[in-house]
Scaffold this motif. Structure first.
Motif, mmCIF file in Angstrom:
data_model
loop_
_atom_site.group_PDB
_atom_site.id
_atom_site.type_symbol
_atom_site.label_atom_id
_atom_site.label_comp_id
_atom_site.label_asym_id
_atom_site.label_seq_id
_atom_site.Cartn_x
_atom_site.Cartn_y
_atom_site.Cartn_z
ATOM 1 N N THR A 148 0.809 -1.216 0.000
ATOM 2 C CA THR A 148 0.000 0.000 0.000
ATOM 3 C C THR A 148 0.849 1.277 0.000
ATOM 4 O O THR A 148 0.352 2.339 -0.384
ATOM 5 N N ARG B 50 2.824 3.024 -5.349
ATOM 6 C CA ARG B 50 1.762 3.147 -6.350
ATOM 7 C C ARG B 50 2.384 2.970 -7.741
ATOM 8 O O ARG B 50 2.691 3.944 -8.433
ATOM 9 N N ARG C 54 2.877 2.349 -11.734
ATOM 10 C CA ARG C 54 2.091 2.878 -12.853
ATOM 11 C C ARG C 54 1.124 1.856 -13.425
ATOM 12 O O ARG C 54 0.037 2.208 -13.883
ATOM 13 N N ALA D 130 -0.693 -0.189 -11.955
ATOM 14 C CA ALA D 130 -1.889 -0.389 -11.131
ATOM 15 C C ALA D 130 -3.097 0.349 -11.690
ATOM 16 O O ALA D 130 -4.240 -0.115 -11.538
ATOM 17 N N THR E 169 -9.083 -3.409 -9.194
ATOM 18 C CA THR E 169 -8.803 -3.779 -7.806
ATOM 19 C C THR E 169 -9.730 -4.907 -7.357
ATOM 20 O O THR E 169 -10.943 -4.826 -7.523
ATOM 21 N N THR F 233 -8.204 -5.147 -0.891
ATOM 22 C CA THR F 233 -7.130 -4.545 -0.100
ATOM 23 C C THR F 233 -7.117 -5.264 1.235
ATOM 24 O O THR F 233 -8.118 -5.255 1.974
#
Length: 221
Positions: free
Chosen positions: A198, A201, A203, A205, A210, A213
């Motif tokens: 987490t 970040r 690129r 993603a 998603t 989490t």
């Protein structure tokens, strides 16, 4: 009965009978009768000998011959459980049995990548590796997925470090690997192919969907 010998005997009978018949015009009916009698006795003797005594030269097998193939060694058997929670299921798994190379790679990845995560986070990491091995976009076995270049930071020069096999974290990693491999517990990241921490970040993603989490990891498809 030897089929080839029978055919040869009958062929000889036919040929000699024809020759005897053809020669009858010049040598008389007596010679023809004698030739036919001799030929018939020879063929009968040949067929009788084959049927009674000699071993057939060719065997014709009417049914399929099926040879048992030894089964490949089966990974340590883990039966589905009525466990009320993933923690309870992990506690019911025998982690002391032998592991093949593929399962060892899976457990090592869980250990090094997520041993500080809750159990559902560790299971999600294991699911990503399994999903990759089943995807056309990645190698087709656990070890090759884990050691693929630039995929897992704990891998150095294509080699996986040795975990602390005496630790509780290793026992949990082995249990999670076996649960994931046998698909004994559903994961929120069940079809995920990617994940990252987490605090970063990447690129790529932004191009992914998603899936979940879980604590300090985000999982994508």
């Amino acid at each position: 009965m030897n089929i080839i010998s029978k055919r040869v005997g009958l062929g000889a009978l036919a040929a000699i009978t024809f020759a005897a018949s053809f020669g009858a015009a010049g040598s008389g009916a007596v010679a023809q009768d004698q030739a036919e009698q001799d030929t018939l006795e020879t063929a009968n003797n040949e067929i009788q000998s084959t049927a009674e005594g000699s071993e057939p030269a060719i065997r014709f097998v009417m049914n399929e011959v099926v040879q048992d193939v030894p089964e490949e060694p089966v990974e340590h058997a883990v039966q589905p459980s009525d466990a009320a929670s993933l923690r309870e299921l992990v506690g019911s798994i025998d982690t002391h049995g032998e592991m093949n190379r593929e399962m060892m790679c899976l457990a090592q990845a869980v250990y090094f990548e997520s041993r500080g995560e809750p159990l559902d986070g560790q299971l999600a990491v294991a699911r990503v590796i399994i999903n990759r091995s089943e995807s056309d976009s990645f190698p087709d076995d656990y070890c090759s997925v884990v050691t693929q270049r630039s995929q897992f930071s704990f891998v150095r020069g294509g080699r996986i470090p040795t975990p602390n096999h005496a630790s509780e974290a290793w026992d949990r990693a082995v249990a999670i690997a076996r649960i994931a491999h046998r698909d004994l517990w559903e994961s929120p990241a069940d079809d995920a192919l990617y994940f990252h921490a987490t605090h970063v970040r990447p690129r790529w993603a932004g191009r992914m969907t998603t899936r979940a989490t879980i604590n300090r990891h985000i999982f994508y498809r």
